[in-house]
Design a protein around this motif. Sequence first.
Motif, PDB file in Angstrom:
ATOM      1  N   GLN A  50     -23.607 -39.021  -3.922  1.00 47.50           N
ATOM      2  CA  GLN A  50     -23.170 -39.197  -2.527  1.00 47.50           C
ATOM      3  C   GLN A  50     -21.743 -38.696  -2.345  1.00 47.50           C
ATOM      4  OE1 GLN A  50     -24.011 -43.424  -2.412  1.00 47.50           O
ATOM      5  NE2 GLN A  50     -25.619 -43.086  -0.863  1.00 47.50           N
ATOM      6  N   GLN A  51     -20.871 -38.948  -3.314  1.00 45.23           N
ATOM      7  CA  GLN A  51     -19.488 -38.486  -3.223  1.00 45.23           C
ATOM      8  C   GLN A  51     -19.407 -36.963  -3.176  1.00 45.23           C
ATOM      9  OE1 GLN A  51     -17.601 -40.345  -6.601  1.00 45.23           O
ATOM     10  NE2 GLN A  51     -17.217 -42.245  -5.484  1.00 45.23           N
ATOM     11  N   LYS A  52     -20.339 -36.291  -3.830  1.00 40.56           N
ATOM     12  CA  LYS A  52     -20.340 -34.828  -3.852  1.00 40.56           C
ATOM     13  C   LYS A  52     -21.021 -34.226  -2.622  1.00 40.56           C
ATOM     14  CE  LYS A  52     -20.163 -34.319  -8.829  1.00 40.56           C
ATOM     15  NZ  LYS A  52     -20.859 -33.832 -10.041  1.00 40.56           N
ATOM     16  N   ASN A  53     -21.664 -35.050  -1.830  1.00 40.60           N
ATOM     17  CA  ASN A  53     -22.417 -34.573  -0.665  1.00 40.60           C
ATOM     18  C   ASN A  53     -21.537 -34.612   0.584  1.00 40.60           C
ATOM     19  OD1 ASN A  53     -24.519 -33.655   0.888  1.00 40.60           O
ATOM     20  ND2 ASN A  53     -25.482 -35.657   1.086  1.00 40.60           N
ATOM     21  N   TRP A  54     -20.513 -33.789   0.605  1.00 35.79           N
ATOM     22  CA  TRP A  54     -19.567 -33.747   1.719  1.00 35.79           C
ATOM     23  C   TRP A  54     -19.678 -32.413   2.449  1.00 35.79           C
ATOM     24  CZ3 TRP A  54     -16.330 -29.634   1.199  1.00 35.79           C
ATOM     25  CH2 TRP A  54     -16.135 -29.130  -0.089  1.00 35.79           C
ATOM     26  N   GLU A  55     -19.118 -32.392   3.658  1.00 38.33           N
ATOM     27  CA  GLU A  55     -19.027 -31.133   4.394  1.00 38.33           C
ATOM     28  C   GLU A  55     -17.731 -31.116   5.187  1.00 38.33           C
ATOM     29  OE1 GLU A  55     -21.855 -30.465   7.540  1.00 38.33           O
ATOM     30  OE2 GLU A  55     -21.897 -32.572   8.063  1.00 38.33           O
ATOM     31  N   ILE A  56     -17.146 -29.937   5.278  1.00 43.51           N
ATOM     32  CA  ILE A  56     -15.968 -29.762   6.122  1.00 43.51           C
ATOM     33  C   ILE A  56     -16.467 -29.730   7.559  1.00 43.51           C
ATOM     34  CG2 ILE A  56     -14.061 -28.229   6.735  1.00 43.51           C
ATOM     35  CD1 ILE A  56     -14.063 -27.332   3.755  1.00 43.51           C
ATOM     36  N   LEU A  57     -15.855 -30.541   8.401  1.00 41.55           N
ATOM     37  CA  LEU A  57     -16.293 -30.658   9.797  1.00 41.55           C
ATOM     38  C   LEU A  57     -15.870 -29.424  10.607  1.00 41.55           C
ATOM     39  CD1 LEU A  57     -15.740 -34.477  10.265  1.00 41.55           C
ATOM     40  CD2 LEU A  57     -17.805 -33.257   9.597  1.00 41.55           C
ATOM     41  N   PRO A  58     -16.483 -29.201  11.772  1.00 39.50           N
ATOM     42  CA  PRO A  58     -16.326 -27.947  12.517  1.00 39.50           C
ATOM     43  C   PRO A  58     -14.904 -27.455  12.777  1.00 39.50           C
ATOM     44  CG  PRO A  58     -18.141 -29.180  13.439  1.00 39.50           C
ATOM     45  CD  PRO A  58     -17.483 -30.071  12.402  1.00 39.50           C
ATOM     46  N   PHE A  59     -13.950 -28.318  13.040  1.00 41.70           N
ATOM     47  CA  PHE A  59     -12.589 -27.834  13.301  1.00 41.70           C
ATOM     48  C   PHE A  59     -11.843 -27.512  12.010  1.00 41.70           C
ATOM     49  CE2 PHE A  59     -13.314 -30.201  17.313  1.00 41.70           C
ATOM     50  CZ  PHE A  59     -13.212 -29.120  18.180  1.00 41.70           C
ATOM     51  N   VAL A  63     -13.229 -33.984   6.733  1.00 41.66           N
ATOM     52  CA  VAL A  63     -14.389 -33.907   5.850  1.00 41.66           C
ATOM     53  C   VAL A  63     -15.287 -35.100   6.151  1.00 41.66           C
ATOM     54  CG1 VAL A  63     -15.132 -33.915   3.436  1.00 41.66           C
ATOM     55  CG2 VAL A  63     -13.020 -32.734   4.093  1.00 41.66           C
ATOM     56  N   GLY A  64     -16.589 -34.870   6.109  1.00 39.70           N
ATOM     57  CA  GLY A  64     -17.534 -35.938   6.376  1.00 39.70           C
ATOM     58  C   GLY A  64     -18.536 -36.119   5.253  1.00 39.70           C
ATOM     59  N   TRP A  65     -18.865 -37.362   5.015  1.00 33.95           N
ATOM     60  CA  TRP A  65     -19.934 -37.768   4.105  1.00 33.95           C
ATOM     61  C   TRP A  65     -20.945 -38.496   4.989  1.00 33.95           C
ATOM     62  CZ3 TRP A  65     -14.885 -37.569   2.900  1.00 33.95           C
ATOM     63  CH2 TRP A  65     -14.518 -36.971   1.690  1.00 33.95           C
ATOM     64  N   GLU A  66     -21.790 -37.739   5.646  1.00 33.46           N
ATOM     65  CA  GLU A  66     -22.690 -38.296   6.652  1.00 33.46           C
ATOM     66  C   GLU A  66     -23.581 -39.397   6.080  1.00 33.46           C
ATOM     67  OE1 GLU A  66     -26.138 -36.783   9.677  1.00 33.46           O
ATOM     68  OE2 GLU A  66     -24.541 -35.397   9.145  1.00 33.46           O
ATOM     69  N   GLN A  67     -24.049 -39.209   4.865  1.00 33.44           N
ATOM     70  CA  GLN A  67     -24.974 -40.156   4.231  1.00 33.44           C
ATOM     71  C   GLN A  67     -24.376 -41.561   4.128  1.00 33.44           C
ATOM     72  OE1 GLN A  67     -25.975 -39.058   0.206  1.00 33.44           O
ATOM     73  NE2 GLN A  67     -28.033 -39.893   0.410  1.00 33.44           N
ATOM     74  N   ILE A  68     -23.043 -41.645   3.956  1.00 32.91           N
ATOM     75  CA  ILE A  68     -22.406 -42.966   3.827  1.00 32.91           C
ATOM     76  C   ILE A  68     -21.522 -43.291   5.029  1.00 32.91           C
ATOM     77  CG2 ILE A  68     -22.520 -43.002   1.311  1.00 32.91           C
ATOM     78  CD1 ILE A  68     -19.496 -42.234   1.329  1.00 32.91           C
ATOM     79  N   ASP A  69     -21.587 -42.451   6.075  1.00 33.33           N
ATOM     80  CA  ASP A  69     -20.836 -42.667   7.316  1.00 33.33           C
ATOM     81  C   ASP A  69     -19.330 -42.768   7.070  1.00 33.33           C
ATOM     82  OD1 ASP A  69     -20.695 -42.922  10.083  1.00 33.33           O
ATOM     83  OD2 ASP A  69     -20.685 -45.109   9.982  1.00 33.33           O
ATOM     84  N   GLU A  70     -18.793 -41.806   6.293  1.00 33.81           N
ATOM     85  CA  GLU A  70     -17.352 -41.756   5.999  1.00 33.81           C
ATOM     86  C   GLU A  70     -16.821 -40.414   6.475  1.00 33.81           C
ATOM     87  OE1 GLU A  70     -14.281 -43.275   5.582  1.00 33.81           O
ATOM     88  OE2 GLU A  70     -15.155 -44.275   3.847  1.00 33.81           O
ATOM     89  N   TYR A  71     -15.702 -40.450   7.208  1.00 35.22           N
ATOM     90  CA  TYR A  71     -15.086 -39.240   7.736  1.00 35.22           C
ATOM     91  C   TYR A  71     -13.587 -39.384   7.555  1.00 35.22           C
ATOM     92  CZ  TYR A  71     -19.710 -38.909   9.635  1.00 35.22           C
ATOM     93  OH  TYR A  71     -21.075 -38.875   9.738  1.00 35.22           O
ATOM     94  N   ILE A  72     -12.967 -38.393   6.901  1.00 35.38           N
ATOM     95  CA  ILE A  72     -11.538 -38.468   6.592  1.00 35.38           C
ATOM     96  C   ILE A  72     -10.878 -37.172   7.041  1.00 35.38           C
ATOM     97  CG2 ILE A  72      -9.815 -38.769   4.780  1.00 35.38           C
ATOM     98  CD1 ILE A  72     -12.055 -40.104   3.093  1.00 35.38           C
ATOM     99  N   SER A  73      -9.811 -37.310   7.810  1.00 36.99           N
ATOM    100  CA  SER A  73      -9.079 -36.129   8.271  1.00 36.99           C
ATOM    101  C   SER A  73      -7.931 -35.826   7.309  1.00 36.99           C
ATOM    102  CB  SER A  73      -8.526 -36.354   9.674  1.00 36.99           C
ATOM    103  OG  SER A  73      -7.473 -37.292   9.640  1.00 36.99           O
ATOM    104  N   ALA A  74      -7.531 -34.564   7.290  1.00 39.68           N
ATOM    105  CA  ALA A  74      -6.379 -34.164   6.488  1.00 39.68           C
ATOM    106  C   ALA A  74      -5.141 -34.911   6.964  1.00 39.68           C
ATOM    107  CB  ALA A  74      -6.173 -32.654   6.577  1.00 39.68           C
TER     108      ALA A  74
END
Length: 94
Positions: A50-59, A63-74
């Motif tokens: 799950q920790q490796k399943n991240w994506e950089i968000l559109p802007f 970064v988001g980890w949709e599976q665990i509902d975690e989103y962290i901005s720079a």
Amino acid sequence: MTTLEIDEKQLLVSDVQVTSHFIIFEMADGRRIEAPLWWYPRLYAASEAQQKNWEILPFGDAVGWEQIDEYISAKALIIGGAAPGAVPPARAAE
């Protein structure tokens, strides 16, 4: 007095690493920004997969980890500070 303004281009994330102790954002300009993993309880408790399943968000600045509902901005990593409910590991063991 001078105030440093953050250019949005300085917040572009190019890669992410999650180690057993830290979350690290590799920035497009070559910087690395890191924070203790315990600051983000959902990410800390997530499986390695799950920790490796991240994506950089559109802007590109978060970064988001949709599976665990975690989103962290720079910006959140730059400013610092734990997420609500985060408990340092030493205190959690008490």
